[in-house]
Design a protein around this motif. Structure first.
Motif, mmCIF file in Angstrom:
data_model
loop_
_atom_site.group_PDB
_atom_site.id
_atom_site.type_symbol
_atom_site.label_atom_id
_atom_site.label_comp_id
_atom_site.label_asym_id
_atom_site.label_seq_id
_atom_site.Cartn_x
_atom_site.Cartn_y
_atom_site.Cartn_z
ATOM 1 N N SER A 144 0.836 -1.197 0.000
ATOM 2 C CA SER A 144 0.000 0.000 0.000
ATOM 3 C C SER A 144 0.871 1.247 0.000
ATOM 4 N N HIS A 145 0.238 2.336 -0.363
ATOM 5 C CA HIS A 145 0.941 3.625 -0.390
ATOM 6 C C HIS A 145 -0.053 4.700 0.029
ATOM 7 N N VAL A 146 0.365 5.550 0.970
ATOM 8 C CA VAL A 146 -0.537 6.607 1.434
ATOM 9 C C VAL A 146 -0.195 7.915 0.722
ATOM 10 N N ALA A 147 -1.205 8.477 0.056
ATOM 11 C CA ALA A 147 -1.044 9.791 -0.572
ATOM 12 C C ALA A 147 -1.829 10.792 0.272
ATOM 13 N N VAL A 148 -1.250 11.981 0.450
ATOM 14 C CA VAL A 148 -1.897 12.975 1.307
ATOM 15 C C VAL A 148 -2.256 14.208 0.487
ATOM 16 N N LEU A 197 -18.060 17.375 -4.666
ATOM 17 C CA LEU A 197 -17.212 18.130 -3.740
ATOM 18 C C LEU A 197 -17.941 18.376 -2.417
ATOM 19 N N ALA A 198 -19.220 18.744 -2.502
ATOM 20 C CA ALA A 198 -19.977 19.009 -1.265
ATOM 21 C C ALA A 198 -19.965 17.767 -0.368
ATOM 22 N N ARG A 199 -20.149 16.600 -0.965
ATOM 23 C CA ARG A 199 -20.170 15.353 -0.176
ATOM 24 C C ARG A 199 -18.776 14.991 0.342
ATOM 25 N N VAL A 200 -17.778 15.270 -0.479
ATOM 26 C CA VAL A 200 -16.399 14.980 -0.045
ATOM 27 C C VAL A 200 -16.086 15.820 1.193
ATOM 28 N N VAL A 201 -16.442 17.103 1.140
ATOM 29 C CA VAL A 201 -16.182 17.994 2.282
ATOM 30 C C VAL A 201 -16.973 17.509 3.498
ATOM 31 N N GLN A 202 -18.239 17.165 3.261
ATOM 32 C CA GLN A 202 -19.107 16.735 4.369
ATOM 33 C C GLN A 202 -18.606 15.428 4.996
ATOM 34 N N GLU A 203 -18.270 14.454 4.153
ATOM 35 C CA GLU A 203 -17.942 13.120 4.700
ATOM 36 C C GLU A 203 -16.486 12.982 5.152
ATOM 37 N N LEU A 204 -15.585 13.694 4.474
ATOM 38 C CA LEU A 204 -14.177 13.527 4.862
ATOM 39 C C LEU A 204 -13.733 14.599 5.845
ATOM 40 N N GLY A 205 -14.541 15.627 6.003
ATOM 41 C CA GLY A 205 -14.244 16.670 6.991
ATOM 42 C C GLY A 205 -13.146 17.606 6.520
ATOM 43 N N PRO A 206 -12.866 18.655 7.296
ATOM 44 C CA PRO A 206 -11.831 19.612 6.885
ATOM 45 C C PRO A 206 -10.434 19.019 7.123
ATOM 46 N N GLY A 207 -9.448 19.649 6.566
ATOM 47 C CA GLY A 207 -8.065 19.203 6.823
ATOM 48 C C GLY A 207 -7.590 18.200 5.784
ATOM 49 N N GLU A 208 -6.434 17.628 6.082
ATOM 50 C CA GLU A 208 -5.787 16.730 5.109
ATOM 51 C C GLU A 208 -6.635 15.488 4.822
ATOM 52 N N VAL A 209 -6.518 15.002 3.597
ATOM 53 C CA VAL A 209 -7.159 13.722 3.252
ATOM 54 C C VAL A 209 -6.047 12.702 2.995
ATOM 55 N N HIS A 210 -6.079 11.638 3.756
ATOM 56 C CA HIS A 210 -5.082 10.568 3.590
ATOM 57 C C HIS A 210 -5.744 9.422 2.830
ATOM 58 N N VAL A 211 -5.168 9.056 1.718
ATOM 59 C CA VAL A 211 -5.745 7.959 0.930
ATOM 60 C C VAL A 211 -4.740 6.814 0.905
ATOM 61 N N GLU A 212 -5.172 5.667 1.401
ATOM 62 C CA GLU A 212 -4.277 4.510 1.359
ATOM 63 C C GLU A 212 -4.609 3.675 0.119
ATOM 64 N N TYR A 213 -3.777 3.823 -0.908
ATOM 65 C CA TYR A 213 -3.953 3.020 -2.124
ATOM 66 C C TYR A 213 -3.512 1.595 -1.800
ATOM 67 N N LYS A 214 -4.370 0.623 -2.093
ATOM 68 C CA LYS A 214 -4.048 -0.767 -1.745
ATOM 69 C C LYS A 214 -3.951 -1.598 -3.014
ATOM 70 N N ALA A 215 -2.831 -2.286 -3.138
ATOM 71 C CA ALA A 215 -2.597 -3.059 -4.361
ATOM 72 C C ALA A 215 -2.090 -4.448 -4.006
ATOM 73 N N LEU A 216 -2.054 -5.306 -5.015
ATOM 74 C CA LEU A 216 -1.442 -6.628 -4.877
ATOM 75 C C LEU A 216 -0.335 -6.732 -5.921
ATOM 76 N N LEU A 217 0.785 -7.308 -5.518
ATOM 77 C CA LEU A 217 1.863 -7.588 -6.485
ATOM 78 C C LEU A 217 1.977 -9.108 -6.602
ATOM 79 N N GLY A 218 1.792 -9.602 -7.797
ATOM 80 C CA GLY A 218 1.922 -11.044 -8.032
ATOM 81 C C GLY A 218 3.223 -11.317 -8.757
ATOM 82 N N THR A 219 3.967 -12.324 -8.280
ATOM 83 C CA THR A 219 5.214 -12.671 -8.972
ATOM 84 C C THR A 219 5.180 -14.160 -9.344
ATOM 85 N N GLY A 220 5.837 -14.489 -10.419
ATOM 86 C CA GLY A 220 5.921 -15.895 -10.818
ATOM 87 C C GLY A 220 7.117 -16.094 -11.737
ATOM 88 N N LEU A 221 7.554 -17.350 -11.803
ATOM 89 C CA LEU A 221 8.730 -17.659 -12.632
ATOM 90 C C LEU A 221 8.328 -18.440 -13.876
#
Ligand SMILES: C[S@@+](CC[C@H](N)C(=O)[O-])C[C@H]1O[C@@H](n2cnc3c(N)ncnc32)[C@H](O)[C@@H]1O
Length: 274
Positions: free
Chosen positions: A206-210, A248-272
């Motif tokens: 995962s990676h957190v973008a602010v 935007l109105a809903r984003v402000v209402q639901e996420l509140g004021p201040g920074e928004v931290h988004v945790e991007y979640k991914a999977l890395l698959g490896t194989g030979l």
């Protein structure tokens, strides 16, 4: 009569050309972070030959070029490859080649790479099985593939919110109704196994973008999300503006004021390749 499955608009290069500039401006750091993790799993050597399928503007390809002998970056979007070439030149990397092609039919010889990546690429292929088989085919025996996918959206409420509002306003939109491709580890294992890979592993990452504020968060997401650019083109600027304000109105209402931290979640698959 059964209806033919609808081809996703993201299965053609135009939307990717359209989003390219915003993608680089808004998302480069996040995609680069995942590229680093993928490269670490591949353990490249200085003599390695590397393939990056669906390379986009090159967050992985450019970094791979610093670690390996030769990198071939494939994408079907001319815009993405132009950006990649510009960046390779600016970084004076002369070991990166670009190839405009479909990742499901690589115009490359068998057994010619030591590592092959498809970062958030193969997930868009209408025929993923073919995409995986192509990755396997071009690898040398013992070569490693690394692919990435997103965990289902339900896991990232901040990113899901704008799509939720859109569907409330336009219930005919398909958002939220399609399953995330390769969103579960066992799906990656099954599809890589099916293609012929061995020693398959899946790593959640995962990676957190602010964003500094909810307004900045939505402005960035609005600019850089290919689905929104396509919808805006379809319904026109004026209707989009209304929708964007409602989101935007809903984003402000639901996420509140201040920074928004988004945790991007991914999977890395490896194989030979055996
Ligand atoms: C989400 S971007 C990922 C780009 C890059 N790998 C990264 O991690 O930033 C998806 C990329 O896949 C490319 N793409 C999608 N389908 C493709 C296909 N069938 N053949 C080649 N490229 C494809 C798009 O043009 C776009 O550049």
């Amino acid at each position: 009569m059964t209806e033919a499955p609808q081809k996703s608009p993201l299965a053609s290069p135009e939307p990717w050309d359209l989003v390219c500039d915003a993608y680089v401006a808004e998302l480069w750091e996040m995609f680069s972070a995942f590229a680093q993790k993928a490269l670490d799993l591949a353990a490249l050597e200085t003599h390695s030959e590397v393939l990056d399928v669906a390379a986009g503007p090159g967050p992985l390809a450019l970094d791979a070029a610093r670690r390996a002998r030769r990198v071939v970056a494939v994408d079907f979007s001319a815009g993405m490859l132009e950006e990649l070439t510009r960046r390779a030149r600016a970084a004076t990397l002369d070991n990166v080649e670009t190839l405009q092609a479909d990742g499901q039919a690589l115009p490359l010889p068998d057994a010619s790479f030591d590592a092959a990546f498809s970062m958030f690429g193969v997930i868009f292929f209408p025929d993923r099985a073919r995409g995986f088989r192509e990755l396997l085919r071009v690898l040398r025996p013992g070569g490693r593939a690394v692919v990435s996918s997103w965990r289902p959206f339900e896991n990232v409420p901040e990113l899901r919110l704008p799509f939720r509002v859109l569907v409330e306003k336009m219930p005919e939109l398909p958002f939220g109704r399609t399953k995330a491709p390769l969103g579960e580890p066992e799906e990656i294992v099954a599809e890589m196994q099916q293609a012929g890979f061995t020693a398959i592993e899946v790593h959640p990452v995962s990676h957190v973008a602010v964003a500094p504020s909810p307004e900045a968060f939505w402005a960035s997401m609005e600019r850089s999300t290919v689905h929104f650019l396509l919808l805006k083109r379809r319904i026109g600027e004026e209707r989009w503006k209304e929708l964007s304000e409602a989101i935007l109105a809903r984003v402000v209402q639901e996420l509140g004021p201040g920074e928004v931290h988004v945790e991007y979640k991914a999977l890395l698959g490896t194989g030979l390749r055996p």
